[in-house]
Motif scaffolding. Structure first.
Motif, PDB file in Angstrom:
ATOM      1  N   PHE A  42      86.000  74.303  77.901  1.00  0.00           N
ATOM      2  CA  PHE A  42      86.438  75.150  76.786  1.00  0.00           C
ATOM      3  C   PHE A  42      85.802  74.678  75.484  1.00  0.00           C
ATOM      4  N   ASP A  78      88.839  77.957  70.984  1.00  0.00           N
ATOM      5  CA  ASP A  78      88.124  79.102  70.415  1.00  0.00           C
ATOM      6  C   ASP A  78      86.834  79.322  71.201  1.00  0.00           C
ATOM      7  N   GLY A  79      86.755  80.448  71.900  1.00  0.00           N
ATOM      8  CA  GLY A  79      85.556  80.736  72.681  1.00  0.00           C
ATOM      9  C   GLY A  79      85.864  80.873  74.165  1.00  0.00           C
ATOM     10  N   ASP A  80      84.839  80.751  74.994  1.00  0.00           N
ATOM     11  CA  ASP A  80      84.990  80.905  76.446  1.00  0.00           C
ATOM     12  C   ASP A  80      85.860  79.800  77.026  1.00  0.00           C
ATOM     13  N   LYS A  82      87.273  78.274  80.906  1.00  0.00           N
ATOM     14  CA  LYS A  82      87.174  78.327  82.360  1.00  0.00           C
ATOM     15  C   LYS A  82      88.006  77.210  82.971  1.00  0.00           C
ATOM     16  N   GLN A  93      89.560  82.523  84.054  1.00  0.00           N
ATOM     17  CA  GLN A  93      88.494  82.695  83.078  1.00  0.00           C
ATOM     18  C   GLN A  93      88.921  83.712  82.026  1.00  0.00           C
ATOM     19  N   THR A  95      88.686  84.466  77.297  1.00  0.00           N
ATOM     20  CA  THR A  95      88.188  84.111  75.966  1.00  0.00           C
ATOM     21  C   THR A  95      89.362  83.928  75.011  1.00  0.00           C
ATOM     22  N   LYS A  97      90.365  83.326  70.780  1.00  0.00           N
ATOM     23  CA  LYS A  97      89.903  83.452  69.407  1.00  0.00           C
ATOM     24  C   LYS A  97      90.970  82.854  68.501  1.00  0.00           C
ATOM     25  N   LYS A 101      94.602  84.340  73.169  1.00  0.00           N
ATOM     26  CA  LYS A 101      93.866  85.021  74.236  1.00  0.00           C
ATOM     27  C   LYS A 101      93.438  86.416  73.772  1.00  0.00           C
ATOM     28  N   TRP A 105      91.286  88.673  80.995  1.00  0.00           N
ATOM     29  CA  TRP A 105      91.512  87.379  81.645  1.00  0.00           C
ATOM     30  C   TRP A 105      91.726  87.615  83.140  1.00  0.00           C
TER      31      TRP A 105
END
Length: 240
Positions: A42, A78-80, A82, A93, A95, A97, A101, A105
């Motif tokens: 992450f 913040d971001g992808d 997994k 998985q 994203t 911000k 969430k 997802w």
């Protein structure tokens, strides 16, 4: 030739060291952690977050990922994002911000079969939801609106359909015949008339009570005028 090779080795070492140091200090670089069940990849940010009390936030601190409603106490995710089983099969998985969430997802079973899909908007469930069993058969599907169940939800295991309205089960009122509508209208009229009579009775009772209090104040029998102090003294002496 040897000199050039040594120089190249030094440059390579400096490059690797710089990259490692940058990764250790840069909040936007990927982070990797593990626990007994999963490993995670992450990103985080140090940007300030305007926290909303009704939303669930995710942050990183002390080597762990934390989550809480309406608060943060570390580096915000913040971001992808997994999450993997230790077998390297993807488990989740999506994203984030600023700790919330967003977007689609997905989760998976360890055999690779899809477990669930859910859409998010600013930390709240928003949109279609699907869940499946390990064999890939659909268990349930529905829709979320601002974090609450809304519309028709189908449970394929129970073979049941439930309708929701903003998180509450919606029960449709039965259709009435003309006779039933007329009877209902008549009953409502009677209820209004009874309510009106009750209010009038209460009003009359208050008026009578007020009148009684007024009469009690003006009735001579109820007056207890005190005699002067010196007259009371002489009365006592006369009695003796």
């Amino acid at each position: 030739m040897l000199h050039n090779f040594t120089t190249m080795k030094k440059l390579l070492f400096v490059s690797i060291l710089s990259f490692v140091l940058l990764a250790a200090t840069d909040p936007y670089s990927i982070k990797r952690i593990s626990d007994k069940d999963f490993r995670y990849e992450f990103y985080t940010t140090d940007k300030k977050v305007s926290v909303k009390h009704n939303k669930e936030y995710f942050w990183f601190k002390g080597g762990l990922i934390h989550k809480a409603e309406g608060g943060v106490a570390g580096q915000v995710l913040d971001g992808d994002f997994k999450k993997y089983y230790h077998s390297n099969q993807l488990a989740e998985q999506g994203t984030l911000k600023k700790g919330l969430k967003v977007g689609l997802w997905k989760t998976w079973f360890e055999n690779g079969a899809t477990k669930s899909t859910q859409e998010y908007s600013s930390g709240l469930k928003q949109g279609k939801f699907f869940s499946y069993n390990v064999e890939g058969k659909m268990l349930e599907k529905g829709y979320y609106k601002s974090g609450k169940k809304h519309g028709y939800w189908i449970n394929f295991v129970k073979q049941d359909t439930t309708r929701y309205k903003n998180g509450v089960i919606f029960i449709k009122k039965p259709k009435l015949t003309k006779e039933e509508k007329a009877a209902l209208k008549e009953q409502k009229q009677k209820d209004r008339e009874l309510e009106k009579l009750e209010k009038e009775k209460q009003k009359e009772a208050k008026a009578k009570e007020k009148e009684l209090k007024k009469n009690a104040k003006t009735d001579p029998k109820n007056k207890t005028e005190k005699e002067p102090f010196y007259k009371r003294i002489f009365k006592k002496k006369d009695k003796k």
